[in-house]
Write an enzyme that holds these catalytic residues in place. Structure first.
Site: not given
Length: 347
Positions: A150-152
């Site tokens: 995921g990005c976070y």
């Protein structure tokens, strides 16, 4: 060598970035752009910036036909929908990179608890590799199935990894405060991402309940060699793209900035995509927009005995499509930076 590529979910923001990157990749051949909403429509009608660069039509999913045509499939699908794709690809000996959450977890139970859907193939889940190249490069090289992070999590894990591996911070003290641009919410319509709701506004969301929390804790726990629970809060920025994470942790012993920076310099030596910025320069979203870089800077707050780590990524590139292509390069024996070694856009 030309790698024949299929993209499922090609007209979402992450899918479109995959198309853009791969259309200029010297070893890639786009074979199929699959979408639920735009079947039969020219891709450049959906994304006009790719006119004369991508001369393909969108098509609806015919999974058996798709698998026969390609060497690898990227899927940017809602959670719960990637498993049948992975099963068909594995059966035919093809590779799969999932940009969703279905293959990021070691625990079927954790996935089901946070995503509220059943994982129907735990054996396949156990075979997947978490696709963060800076930490799992050798595993990715030999994998058939990669769960793209995921990005976070990408921004937070890369920020904390050196300190956890060296055991210089208290794992129980970690607080992560992250902000993302609106593209992180996807291309679908929702009241919270309308212009009037986002413009000139700044707000927290999913406080103490964001689905990226267990993914972050899973990977940080591996690095630390013990179970980690963090405080993680996300915010929505009134910008198109970018993530800025500010992470706080207590130092186990007194350290100065030079000592902390030396840990990062050694840990990320030779890493092209992780940039340890020089003292006095702090990460910012504009500096990584359009690039596959993660900019990182640690700051020692000697007054409180904490280290503050600031990291920035483009959520659609290093946080999604760019990292997926980085994984593809490793899986097919290419140089990791192929098709990705360009700076971003500024301003």
């Amino acid at each position: 060598m030309k790698i024949k590529i299929g993209i499922i979910g090609a007209t979402g923001y992450a899918g479109a970035e995959l198309v853009r990157i791969l259309s200029a990749h010297p070893n890639a051949e786009l074979a199929a752009l699959v979408t639920q909403s735009y079947g039969g429509k020219a891709f450049c009608e959906v994304y006009p910036h790719l006119y004369k660069h991508v001369l393909m039509d969108c098509r609806e999913l015919d999974l058996p036909a798709l698998v026969r045509e390609v060497d690898v499939v990227f899927a940017a699908l809602p959670h719960g929908h990637a498993v049948p794709v992975a099963q068909e690809l594995k059966k035919c000996g093809k590779k799969f990179i999932d940009l969703g959450a279905d293959f990021r977890f070691n625990s079927k139970e954790t996935y089901e608890q946070w995503y509220k859907v059943e994982h129907t193939d735990p054996e396949l889940l156990a075979q997947s590799v978490y696709g963060l190249p800076e930490l799992n490069r050798e595993k990715i090289k030999h994998s058939q199935l990669v769960g793209n992070p995921g990005c976070y999590p990408t921004s937070i894990i890369l920020g904390l990894a050196p300190l956890l591996v060296h055991g210089v911070i208290d794992p129980k003290s970690i607080i992560a405060d992250s902000k993302s641009g609106v593209s992180g919410a996807g291309r679908g319509l929702s009241p919270g991402s309308h212009f009037c709701e986002v413009n000139e506004n700044f707000r927290a969301y999913n406080v103490a309940a964001h689905r990226h929390t267990p993914e972050i804790e899973q990977e940080l726990s591996k690095l630390a060699g013990e179970d980690i629970v963090i405080s993680f809060t996300t915010h929505l920025l009134p910008i198109n793209r970018g993530i800025l994470s500010t992470v706080y942790a207590g130092l186990k012993q007194e350290m100065n900035l030079e000592q902390v920076r030396s840990i990062y310099e050694e840990f990320y030596r030779g890493e092209f995509f992780v940039r340890l910025l020089p003292p006095g320069m702090l990460p910012q979203t504009k500096a990584v927009a359009g690039s596959n870089h993660c900019d990182v800077v640690p700051v020692v707050d000697r007054r409180t005995g904490r280290v503050v780590i600031i990291s920035a990524i483009d959520n659609l590139i290093k946080g999604a499509a760019g990292q997926a292509v980085q994984n593809m390069n490793l899986m097919f024996g290419l140089h990791e930076t192929t098709g990705l070694d360009k700076p971003g856009l500024y301003p």
